[in-house]
Motif scaffolding. Structure first.
Motif: not given
Ligand SMILES: [Zn+2]
Length: 69
Positions: A7-8, A11, A13-15, A17, A30-33
């Protein structure tokens, strides 16, 4: 190789890995930010491999009826 859910912290955001070692956790971004302020969550991987036969863990499965019926 275990797949962890992160969990970022920036942002929210959960992802997921794939982490090869404990040292690789620090390098997860984080792949988003692209932030490295990520928190590792409980892995969902181990819980969904063998739902009918839990070999890992000791006291998680409390509902074990005799006979299995
Ligand atoms: Zn992020």
């Amino acid at each position: 190789m275990p797949i962890y859910e992160f969990s970022c912290g920036d942002c929210e955001r959960s992802f997921e890995e794939l982490v090869r070692s404990a040292d690789a956790v620090k390098e997860v971004a984080c792949p988003t930010c692209g932030s490295h302020r990520v928190r590792r969550k409980i892995s969902l991987f181990a819980a969904s491999v063998n739902p009918g036969r839990a070999t890992t863990g000791g006291s998680t499965a409390a509902s074990c009826a005799p006979g299995g019926a």
